[in-house]
Design an enzyme around this catalytic site. Structure first.
Site, PDB file in Angstrom:
ATOM      1  N   GLU A  48       0.878  -1.164   0.000  1.00 31.10           N
ATOM      2  CA  GLU A  48       0.000   0.000   0.000  1.00 31.10           C
ATOM      3  C   GLU A  48       0.918   1.216   0.000  1.00 31.10           C
ATOM      4  OE1 GLU A  48      -2.811  -0.030   3.219  1.00 31.10           O
ATOM      5  OE2 GLU A  48      -3.559   1.933   2.612  1.00 31.10           O
ATOM      6  N   LYS A  58       4.190   0.699   9.296  1.00 29.77           N
ATOM      7  CA  LYS A  58       4.346   1.997   8.637  1.00 29.77           C
ATOM      8  C   LYS A  58       3.674   3.104   9.441  1.00 29.77           C
ATOM      9  CE  LYS A  58       3.087   0.016   4.786  1.00 29.77           C
ATOM     10  NZ  LYS A  58       2.390  -0.095   3.520  1.00 29.77           N
ATOM     11  N   ARG A 103       4.614 -12.743   9.911  1.00 31.05           N
ATOM     12  CA  ARG A 103       5.344 -11.492   9.697  1.00 31.05           C
ATOM     13  C   ARG A 103       6.754 -11.617  10.230  1.00 31.05           C
ATOM     14  NH1 ARG A 103       1.419  -7.555   8.901  1.00 31.05           N
ATOM     15  NH2 ARG A 103       2.836  -5.808   9.016  1.00 31.05           N
TER      16      ARG A 103
HETATM   17  P1  ATP Z   1       2.401  -2.106   7.841  1.00 33.00           P
HETATM   18  O1  ATP Z   1       1.649  -2.640   9.007  1.00 33.00           O
HETATM   19  O2  ATP Z   1       3.827  -1.863   8.113  1.00 33.00           O
HETATM   20  O3  ATP Z   1       1.732  -0.938   7.185  1.00 33.00           O
HETATM   21  P2  ATP Z   1       1.261  -3.666   5.843  1.00 33.00           P
HETATM   22  O4  ATP Z   1       1.098  -5.139   5.859  1.00 33.00           O
HETATM   23  O5  ATP Z   1       0.047  -2.857   6.046  1.00 33.00           O
HETATM   24  O6  ATP Z   1       2.405  -3.296   6.811  1.00 33.00           O
HETATM   25  P3  ATP Z   1       1.491  -3.405   3.046  1.00 33.00           P
HETATM   26  O7  ATP Z   1       2.045  -2.303   2.239  1.00 33.00           O
HETATM   27  O8  ATP Z   1       0.037  -3.644   2.995  1.00 33.00           O
HETATM   28  O9  ATP Z   1       1.948  -3.178   4.527  1.00 33.00           O
HETATM   29  O10 ATP Z   1       2.284  -4.746   2.764  1.00 33.00           O
HETATM   30  C1  ATP Z   1       2.745  -5.202   1.528  1.00 33.00           C
HETATM   31  C2  ATP Z   1       3.092  -6.646   1.701  1.00 33.00           C
HETATM   32  O11 ATP Z   1       4.148  -6.781   2.634  1.00 33.00           O
HETATM   33  C3  ATP Z   1       1.922  -7.447   2.226  1.00 33.00           C
HETATM   34  O12 ATP Z   1       1.814  -8.646   1.508  1.00 33.00           O
HETATM   35  C4  ATP Z   1       2.264  -7.686   3.666  1.00 33.00           C
HETATM   36  O13 ATP Z   1       1.705  -8.852   4.138  1.00 33.00           O
HETATM   37  C5  ATP Z   1       3.809  -7.729   3.611  1.00 33.00           C
HETATM   38  N1  ATP Z   1       4.380  -7.354   4.906  1.00 33.00           N
HETATM   39  C6  ATP Z   1       4.175  -6.237   5.614  1.00 33.00           C
HETATM   40  N2  ATP Z   1       4.835  -6.264   6.795  1.00 33.00           N
HETATM   41  C7  ATP Z   1       5.479  -7.454   6.830  1.00 33.00           C
HETATM   42  C8  ATP Z   1       6.317  -8.097   7.780  1.00 33.00           C
HETATM   43  N3  ATP Z   1       6.628  -7.520   8.949  1.00 33.00           N
HETATM   44  N4  ATP Z   1       6.797  -9.320   7.474  1.00 33.00           N
HETATM   45  C9  ATP Z   1       6.504  -9.903   6.306  1.00 33.00           C
HETATM   46  N5  ATP Z   1       5.712  -9.359   5.370  1.00 33.00           N
HETATM   47  C10 ATP Z   1       5.196  -8.148   5.615  1.00 33.00           C
HETATM   48 MG    MG Z   2      -1.606  -2.721   4.945  1.00 32.24          MG
END
Ligand code: ATP
Ligand code: MG
Length: 562
Positions: free
Chosen positions: A37, A271, A261
């Protein structure tokens, strides 16, 4: 650490699933996607997901799409889109296609209309609060909305009017008609669309209704014919909805798989939290070298291959765990030891006068003893040099590695010197020391027979360049700031940046290329900061030379004194 085979690591569980699918002939080739995102910069957790998604595709001869999941226009921005692309490229991966969920807004709207026509979705007038109230609990069924049985015609009309901007935000939503008694709360008539009069960074003001994650993600996967849609564990309960949408729409059956994760101690990795650190100026920006972001790690001097190696070693797990940051530092150190140029920099200078040395000469010192192709450099050596203040001991000790009155040390790449005079100011502080050098002790041609215990780094005062050094400690005082009481920001380490404004470097450093990694002898690994410019050279400490972190008061981790 994951089990390792001789010629590389054994397959992780996602790779096993894919391997089996291919062997069973379920697919002839696979397609994965990385779906960020664009609401912040990528962090180590994303690096793990990138390495997994791109890595399995590479391993099995498939491809990976980059898809921006841009369905929340308020928080999204093109700055983030650009940084995400830069970070993925830097990590060493190439996407097959660059897509955006917003590319599919028309298609998703058609899908919604299809569900309405099938009687699988309805427009609801309940407010968010009322919907929440009627949702029930995990042990208690929810209540059907009084708008659930609207006719198809009425739903089609209302949904079109939602799209046309006839209703205010919050006044109407589109919901899937599934089962208000489902044990999976996400299947209790989940929202598919909501009204938002918000400008979108790509579609501008065309839309005032935006699909929810659950109505965008799976369908986008399906449109692209993603075979294996890999996400993190919090999406396990969403899988049923993912499958429901695909089944009801009769579209390409992508499948969702979940892994744990990646977590790392002494930092936060969401983020939203990283954005707070940036906005509230606890750090200088998303790429502050203390940040767990890919851009922060790059600026600090971590290498892409070390980060990939870390992700590989941390592994892909089914259950969450917290990885030790020292594993990442180990990977970084291992690589930097192989590739970094050796240079001498004195952080806290003490003047040494070599009383019997008359001329200025150059001594040749190897650039990197680990790499025979790295060659030698000429380092100016003269009568007056700086050594590290801590390398002089006022009270001589037997077998000391340092210089002391009456004792000898070798100067790296040059001569053995013996200290025979210590000059102090009125308060008794040592201001300089006087030594003599032994002409027959030159490195590589030493016939002096003098035994020394220590070799010190040094710089010629006349030739030295002043540089700024920035050393970093953990950003947080506690191992898991997410799990502590109160706000995570209460656990920020206020002493995580240590600046040495005037260190003295051998002149070669001023001519080295930007982007080069250095080992400052006996000091650690360093990387030029982007704030450098003109005459000003600034170096970030990437990581220390040795693994040697000890826990001190309050869990703060600092490097052991050698
Ligand atoms: P955040 O909570 O940091 O915003 P998010 O999952 O909302 O993380 P996205 O941009 O939606 O962030 O994630 C893009 C991809 O990265 C998704 O497939 C998500 O599952 C993966 N991802 C995000 N954080 C992690 C993590 N700590 N370990 C492994 N994969 C991750
Ligand atoms: Mg997200």
């Amino acid at each position: 650490m994951e089990e390792r085979k001789e010629e590389g690591r054994s397959l992780n569980f996602i790779e096993e699933i894919i391997d089996n699918d291919l062997k069973a002939g379920k697919y002839t080739s696979i397609l994965t996607r990385f779906p960020p995102e664009p609401n912040g910069y990528l962090h180590m957790g994303h690096a793990s997901s990138i390495c997994l998604n791109f890595g399995v595709a590479q391993k099995f001869g498939g491809k990976t799409n980059l898809r921006f999941d841009d369905t929340n226009p308020e928080t999204e921005d093109t700055e983030y889109v650009e940084s995400i692309k830069e970070d993925i490229r830097w990590l060493g991966f190439t996407w097959a296609n660059e897509f955006y969920a917003s590319d599919y807004f028309d298609k998703l709207y058609e899908f919604a209309v299809q569900l309405i026509k099938q009687g699988d979705a309805y427009v609801d007038d309940l407010t968010a609060d009322e919907i929440a109230e009627q949702k029930g609990t995990p042990t208690e069924a929810g209540k059907n909305s009084s708008f659930r049985d609207r006719t198809v015609e009425e739903n089609l009309d209302l949904f079109a009017r939602m799209k046309n901007g006839e209703f205010e935000e919050g006044k109407k939503t589109l919901r899937a008609k599934i089962d208000m008694a489902s044990p999976n709360m996400l299947l209790r008539d989940p929202l598919l669309y909501r009204i938002k009069f918000v400008h979108h960074h790509r579609t501008g003001d065309i839309w005032c209704i935006y699909p929810m994650y659950d109505f965008a993600h799976g369908q986008s996967d399906s449109i692209e014919h993603i075979t294996h849609s890999i996400c993190t564990l919090e999406f396990v309960p969403h899988r049923a909805l993912y499958d429901w949408c695909i089944e009801k729409l009769g579209i390409y059956p992508s499948h969702q798989y979940e892994f744990a994760r990646l977590n790392v101690n002494y930092t936060v990795m969401s983020k939203r939290k990283l954005l707070q650190l940036v906005n509230e100026k606890h750090v200088t920006g998303w790429d502050d070298p203390r940040m767990p972001t890919i851009s922060g790690m790059r600026r600090r001097g971590f290498t892409a291959s070390a980060i990939r190696e870390f992700c590989d070693r941390a592994g892909i797990a089914r259950r969450e765990k917290i990885n030790d940051i020292s594993l990442l530092e180990f990977c970084v150190r291992e690589e930097l030891n192989k590739i970094s140029l050796r240079r001498m920099v004195v952080f806290d200078p003490l003047k040494v006068v070599i009383t019997n040395f008359k001329e200025d000469i150059f001594v040749d010192i190897e650039n990197n003893p680990e790499d025979e192709n790295a060659g030698m450099r000429s380092v100016p050596f003269s009568k007056e040099i700086y050594i590290e203040r801590e390398d002089f001991l006022e009270t001589p000790q037997k077998k000391a590695f340092r210089l002391a009155y009456g004792q000898s040390v070798r100067l790296k790449g040059a001569y053995i010197i013996t200290c025979n005079e210590v000059v102090k100011d009125i308060e008794g502080n040592v201001i300089e020391v006087h030594c003599t050098y032994h002409p027959d002790s030159k490195s590589g041609q030493d016939t002096s027979g003098i035994k020394v215990h220590g070799t010190l780094h040094w710089v010629s005062i006349l030739h030295a360049k002043q540089v700024e050094i920035r050393e970093y400690d953990r950003l947080f005082k506690v191992e898991n700031p997410n799990n502590e009481e109160g706000d995570f920001k209460e656990y920020i380490n206020d002493d995580s940046l240590h600046v040495i404004p005037n260190a003295y470097a051998e002149p070669a450093l001023a001519d080295d290329k930007a982007g080069e990694h250095f080992q400052f002898l006996r000091k650690g690994y360093f990387f030029m900061d982007k704030d450098s410019g003109g005459d000003q050279l600034i170096f970030n400490k990437t990581v220390g030379l040795k693994e040697g972190f000890v826990k001190k008061d309050g869990g703060l981790v600092t490097e052991k004194v050698k």
